[in-house]
Design a protein around this motif. Structure first.
Motif, PDB file in Angstrom:
ATOM      1  N   THR A 170       6.391   8.191  -6.954  1.00  0.00           N
ATOM      2  CA  THR A 170       5.967   7.348  -5.820  1.00  0.00           C
ATOM      3  C   THR A 170       5.038   8.339  -4.973  1.00  0.00           C
ATOM      4  O   THR A 170       4.126   7.732  -4.423  1.00  0.00           O
ATOM      5  CB  THR A 170       7.226   6.851  -5.063  1.00  0.00           C
ATOM      6  OG1 THR A 170       8.037   6.073  -5.995  1.00  0.00           O
ATOM      7  CG2 THR A 170       6.755   5.990  -4.148  1.00  0.00           C
ATOM      8  N   TYR A 171       5.326   9.603  -4.721  1.00  0.00           N
ATOM      9  CA  TYR A 171       4.719  10.466  -3.998  1.00  0.00           C
ATOM     10  C   TYR A 171       2.918  10.228  -4.612  1.00  0.00           C
ATOM     11  O   TYR A 171       2.229  10.297  -3.540  1.00  0.00           O
ATOM     12  CB  TYR A 171       4.856  11.968  -4.052  1.00  0.00           C
ATOM     13  CG  TYR A 171       4.041  12.986  -3.501  1.00  0.00           C
ATOM     14  CD1 TYR A 171       3.896  12.905  -2.297  1.00  0.00           C
ATOM     15  CD2 TYR A 171       3.266  13.692  -4.510  1.00  0.00           C
ATOM     16  CE1 TYR A 171       3.051  14.032  -1.619  1.00  0.00           C
ATOM     17  CE2 TYR A 171       2.576  14.766  -4.147  1.00  0.00           C
ATOM     18  CZ  TYR A 171       2.270  14.793  -2.704  1.00  0.00           C
ATOM     19  OH  TYR A 171       1.394  15.562  -2.068  1.00  0.00           O
ATOM     20  N   LYS A 172       2.671   9.994  -5.698  1.00  0.00           N
ATOM     21  CA  LYS A 172       1.417  10.292  -6.229  1.00  0.00           C
ATOM     22  C   LYS A 172       0.668   8.964  -5.813  1.00  0.00           C
ATOM     23  O   LYS A 172      -0.687   8.878  -5.638  1.00  0.00           O
ATOM     24  CB  LYS A 172       1.330  10.420  -7.878  1.00  0.00           C
ATOM     25  CG  LYS A 172       1.725  11.699  -8.352  1.00  0.00           C
ATOM     26  CD  LYS A 172       1.815  11.568  -9.745  1.00  0.00           C
ATOM     27  CE  LYS A 172       2.220  13.043 -10.355  1.00  0.00           C
ATOM     28  NZ  LYS A 172       2.260  13.042 -11.908  1.00  0.00           N
ATOM     29  N   HIS A 173       1.149   7.778  -5.547  1.00  0.00           N
ATOM     30  CA  HIS A 173       0.609   6.552  -5.188  1.00  0.00           C
ATOM     31  C   HIS A 173       0.405   6.725  -3.625  1.00  0.00           C
ATOM     32  O   HIS A 173      -0.398   6.090  -3.068  1.00  0.00           O
ATOM     33  CB  HIS A 173       1.381   5.454  -5.388  1.00  0.00           C
ATOM     34  CG  HIS A 173       1.438   4.919  -6.697  1.00  0.00           C
ATOM     35  ND1 HIS A 173       2.289   5.641  -7.742  1.00  0.00           N
ATOM     36  CD2 HIS A 173       0.992   3.860  -7.269  1.00  0.00           C
ATOM     37  CE1 HIS A 173       2.342   5.181  -8.905  1.00  0.00           C
ATOM     38  NE2 HIS A 173       1.458   4.083  -8.831  1.00  0.00           N
ATOM     39  N   LEU A 174       1.021   7.475  -2.858  1.00  0.00           N
ATOM     40  CA  LEU A 174       0.912   7.576  -1.407  1.00  0.00           C
ATOM     41  C   LEU A 174       0.289   8.849  -1.016  1.00  0.00           C
ATOM     42  O   LEU A 174       0.203   8.877   0.364  1.00  0.00           O
ATOM     43  CB  LEU A 174       2.295   7.262  -0.971  1.00  0.00           C
ATOM     44  CG  LEU A 174       3.004   5.836  -1.249  1.00  0.00           C
ATOM     45  CD1 LEU A 174       4.629   6.013  -0.531  1.00  0.00           C
ATOM     46  CD2 LEU A 174       2.431   4.425  -0.702  1.00  0.00           C
ATOM     47  N   GLN A 175       0.155   9.980  -1.398  1.00  0.00           N
ATOM     48  CA  GLN A 175       0.007  11.238  -1.258  1.00  0.00           C
ATOM     49  C   GLN A 175      -1.647  11.310  -0.169  1.00  0.00           C
ATOM     50  O   GLN A 175      -1.632  11.931   0.797  1.00  0.00           O
ATOM     51  CB  GLN A 175      -0.291  12.182  -2.232  1.00  0.00           C
ATOM     52  CG  GLN A 175      -1.286  11.872  -3.096  1.00  0.00           C
ATOM     53  CD  GLN A 175      -1.444  12.771  -4.220  1.00  0.00           C
ATOM     54  OE1 GLN A 175      -1.030  14.182  -4.169  1.00  0.00           O
ATOM     55  NE2 GLN A 175      -1.754  12.419  -5.380  1.00  0.00           N
ATOM     56  N   ASP A 176      -2.242  10.093  -0.496  1.00  0.00           N
ATOM     57  CA  ASP A 176      -3.627  10.081   0.137  1.00  0.00           C
ATOM     58  C   ASP A 176      -3.492   9.575   1.635  1.00  0.00           C
ATOM     59  O   ASP A 176      -4.531   9.674   2.586  1.00  0.00           O
ATOM     60  CB  ASP A 176      -4.790   9.389  -0.518  1.00  0.00           C
ATOM     61  CG  ASP A 176      -5.099  10.081  -1.883  1.00  0.00           C
ATOM     62  OD1 ASP A 176      -4.884  11.531  -1.883  1.00  0.00           O
ATOM     63  OD2 ASP A 176      -5.625   9.712  -2.713  1.00  0.00           O
ATOM     64  N   LYS A 177      -2.547   8.625   1.759  1.00  0.00           N
ATOM     65  CA  LYS A 177      -2.290   7.778   2.912  1.00  0.00           C
ATOM     66  C   LYS A 177      -1.104   8.306   3.962  1.00  0.00           C
ATOM     67  O   LYS A 177      -1.256   7.725   5.215  1.00  0.00           O
ATOM     68  CB  LYS A 177      -2.452   6.321   2.771  1.00  0.00           C
ATOM     69  CG  LYS A 177      -3.656   5.842   2.150  1.00  0.00           C
ATOM     70  CD  LYS A 177      -3.523   4.376   1.685  1.00  0.00           C
ATOM     71  CE  LYS A 177      -4.747   3.619   0.798  1.00  0.00           C
ATOM     72  NZ  LYS A 177      -4.624   2.382   0.721  1.00  0.00           N
ATOM     73  N   TYR A 178      -0.295   9.262   3.251  1.00  0.00           N
ATOM     74  CA  TYR A 178       1.020   9.222   4.124  1.00  0.00           C
ATOM     75  C   TYR A 178       1.395  10.665   4.227  1.00  0.00           C
ATOM     76  O   TYR A 178       0.720  11.567   3.305  1.00  0.00           O
ATOM     77  CB  TYR A 178       2.099   8.543   3.645  1.00  0.00           C
ATOM     78  CG  TYR A 178       2.019   7.100   3.664  1.00  0.00           C
ATOM     79  CD1 TYR A 178       2.568   6.401   4.817  1.00  0.00           C
ATOM     80  CD2 TYR A 178       1.081   6.407   2.653  1.00  0.00           C
ATOM     81  CE1 TYR A 178       2.430   4.927   4.757  1.00  0.00           C
ATOM     82  CE2 TYR A 178       1.030   5.035   2.746  1.00  0.00           C
ATOM     83  CZ  TYR A 178       1.616   4.333   3.786  1.00  0.00           C
ATOM     84  OH  TYR A 178       1.575   2.733   3.867  1.00  0.00           O
TER      85      TYR A 178
END
Length: 669
Positions: free
Chosen positions: A625-633
């Motif tokens: 899940t982190y990989k999907h969100l790391q650029d925005k969160y």
């Protein structure tokens, strides 16, 4: 004349013409090819239809038809029925109804034979016309003093002879009987005291061609001494007097009031049936039905009253019980009658059972009539009705299966003759309206139940899944390559349940989970279920979406904010643990009763582990899940932790969004 008679006799020969075969429920079994020309709508006479749709004249004679089927009566006839197809020349026909008891094996059904008698009716009318012309011409040629006596003695219909000025010179006994005046009261007075239509008198008195021709079947409304209005068909002609160049005018009148009433009442029943079948609701049908009733039965005002339940306190002031008042739900007023503020007045007027005309009809379940309405105590204070000068009122119960569902009231400025046929027609209309009300109530109840069922189903299942189940799909199991699953759990719930009562605990969970439900709807996510104090929601199904991971992240942060706000409102600190994971799942419906839409797969189990291995007030998620969100969160790296059934896993805590100028990217509605 002999040729006419011979032709009339030949037309009346027993030629039965078309036929319709019906069963004991009056449904059509078979018809001959040409029977459709005797009905207004060809579809009404197709196989399986109720024959009364095509021939509404059969309404009200069902008992007679049943007696014929059972062999208790040999036959039944209705004669002189008229139809005017497509504004063409009218056709006339007779209906003969017999059973088939002479067939083997015996089937209980009826044979309805339709015989066209248009030519016969035309010849009969022509014959009468010739007789009248012969009598009139013979009297004119005779020009003797006894011509009036000869005319009077030869005519059974009402006869009046007038001067060119319209002053009555001679009347016969039939005219006295018809109009209720004596000879002395008529002779010497103007014919306008009988014939209210001055156009007819002017046309007759100012038509030079009447010396050679006759005005035939000119219909006019006449008034009797008692005030009753009659429909009279007049034949008018000029006759030469003994003084050359001076004519008198003769009026021969035939009372067609009953014929017109019968035709209008049959047309009314037919029109009422069609309106009921074509209307979706009672509110749609009511004004149309009131209009056709008033126009065909010559009433000036029609109203429909329905029960309205009201609650009132009993004597002790604590308990309440239902009481019924009748309230006007629809009305129709003849355009030529001025009744200002009628609808507002009627809507603000109520009657309890037993009081007023509607109340008396409701209580007795029978027809009630009133004359001299303006002087009746229940109407004397009714300004709209008294100002309109209405004289007579009728109230008809609207019944269905022995139950009264409403009241129809009718008002007229003229005195109506309440003959037996009128009462039967009114009773039949009351039953028809009662059946309509009951059917529409049942349809409305069914529609409401369907809406409730639909709403309940959509509370249990996603809409696309519910639609698939309604279409008959038995097994629903779908693979989703990637979704994001969230589990949330209230920290310290077990200890909390020991401190407060069960009802308080349920109310607390309801408030929190209701907030979560609204958040799920706002972010376009699918709530799966709650288990105790745990809440499960998923993004990316049943409809796939590319930003499901971001939507779940936003949902998680909003859930934390909602719990923080709830803590302030309650004055007590609450925390939740949230676990999130992204991966493939299988989603579907399990069970045949109390079924639910659920998820299966390792991704679901891992999300649950993230919640159980998380910390209070934290959003715990996997590396996937982190990989999907790391650029925005923004995240806090937790590192590797032992996870039951999974071994060591690298996990993260979600802290919040990275600063961005475009906040619209976080709109997941």
């Amino acid at each position: 004349m002999n040729a006419l008679l011979n032709k009339l006799l030949s037309v009346l020969a027993p030629n039965r013409g078309e036929y319709v075969e019906i069963d004991r429920d009056f449904n059509i079994i078979d018809t001959s090819a040409g029977v459709q020309r005797f009905v207004d709508c060809p579809d009404d006479i197709s196989k399986g239809q109720d024959i009364r749709l095509g021939f509404p004249e059969l309404f009200g004679v069902e008992d007679i038809l049943t007696e014929i089927i059972e062999g208790e009566q040999e036959s039944f006839e209705i004669k002189g029925i008229a139809r005017t197809p497509n504004n063409d020349s009218p056709i006339y026909f007779d209906i003969h109804i017999i059973n088939n008891l002479y067939e083997e094996p015996v089937e209980k059904k009826l044979i309805v034979i339709i015989e066209e008698v248009t030519e016969r009716m035309t010849l009969e009318q022509s014959l009468i016309q010739r007789i009248n012309e012969t009598n009139l011409l013979s009297s004119a040629l005779a020009a003797s003093k006894d011509y009036v006596d000869k005319i009077i003695s030869s005519m059974a219909d009402a006869l009046l002879v007038t001067k060119p000025s319209g002053i009555i010179k001679t009347v016969n006994q039939a005219a006295e009987d018809l109009f209720g005046y004596s000879e002395a009261e008529l002779v010497g007075n103007s014919i306008s005291m009988i014939i209210a239509d001055n156009k007819l008198v002017n046309k007759a008195n100012h038509a030079p061609f009447l010396l050679n021709e006759v005005l035939n079947d000119v219909e006019a409304i006449c008034q009797t001494k008692s005030g009753e209005k009659l429909a009279i068909a007049f034949s008018c002609s000029a006759i030469q007097t003994e003084t050359e160049g001076l004519e008198n005018f003769i009026y021969i009148g035939r009372d067609i009031t009953e014929r017109q009433r019968t035709q209008k009442r049959l047309a009314l029943q037919y029109a009422t049936t069609r309106i009921m079948s074509e209307s979706a609701t009672l509110s749609e049908a009511a004004p149309k039905i009131l209009e056709v009733i008033c126009e065909n039965l010559e009433w000036d005002l029609g109203e429909i009253w329905e029960p309205d339940k009201q609650t009132k306190e009993t004597g002790n002031g604590n308990e309440e019980e239902d009481s019924i008042v009748l309230r006007c739900v629809d009305s129709w007023v003849k355009p030529s009658v001025s009744i200002p503020n009628l609808m507002a007045h009627s809507q603000n007027t109520t009657f309890t059972p037993g009081l007023g005309l509607p109340g008396r009809v409701w209580a007795s379940r029978s027809i009630h009539g009133l004359t001299n309405v303006m002087y009746d105590t229940e109407f004397s204070d009714s300004k709209p009705i008294s100002q309109a000068g209405l004289q007579q009122a009728f109230g008809i119960p609207l019944l269905a299966d022995g139950e009264i569902l409403g009241v129809l009231t009718l008002f007229s400025g003229d005195v109506q003759q309440a003959d037996e046929d009128l009462l039967r027609t009114m009773a039949a209309i009351g039953r028809q309206l009662g059946q309509l009300i009951k059917r529409k109530q049942a349809e409305e109840a069914l529609r409401y139940q369907q809406e409730q069922t639909e709403r309940l189903l959509l509370n249990i299942l996603p809409k696309p899944i519910a639609e698939r189940l309604k279409q008959g799909q038995d097994t629903i199991a779908d693979d989703f390559a990637e979704v994001t699953v969230l589990f949330a759990d209230i920290v310290g719930f077990t200890q909390l349940s020991q401190r407060i009562s069960p009802p308080e605990l349920v109310e607390l969970l309801n408030v929190i989970f209701s907030k979560f439900d609204k958040l799920a709807e706002r972010h376009g996510l699918e709530k799966i279920k709650t288990i105790g104090d745990a809440y499960m929601v998923v993004g990316g199904l049943p409809k796939e979406r590319p930003n499901h991971t971001e939507a779940i992240a936003e949902m998680a942060m909003d859930m934390q904010a909602a719990v923080t706000e709830f803590s302030k409102d309650m004055g007590q600190e609450f925390h939740i643990r949230i676990g999130i994971n992204t991966g493939p799942v299988v989603a579907g419906v399990i069970g045949v009763s109390k079924f639910i839409y659920d998820l299966w797969g390792d991704a679901v189990n891992t999300a649950s582990r993230m919640e159980s291995h998380g910390l209070a007030g934290k959003i715990h998620l996997t590396a996937t899940t982190y990989k999907h969100l790391q650029d925005k969160y923004l995240f806090e790296h937790r590192g590797k932790i032992p996870v039951k059934g999974k071994g060591e896993m690298t996990t993260y805590f979600l802290l919040g969004r990275k600063e961005t100028k475009d906040d619209s990217k976080f709109d997941f509605t």
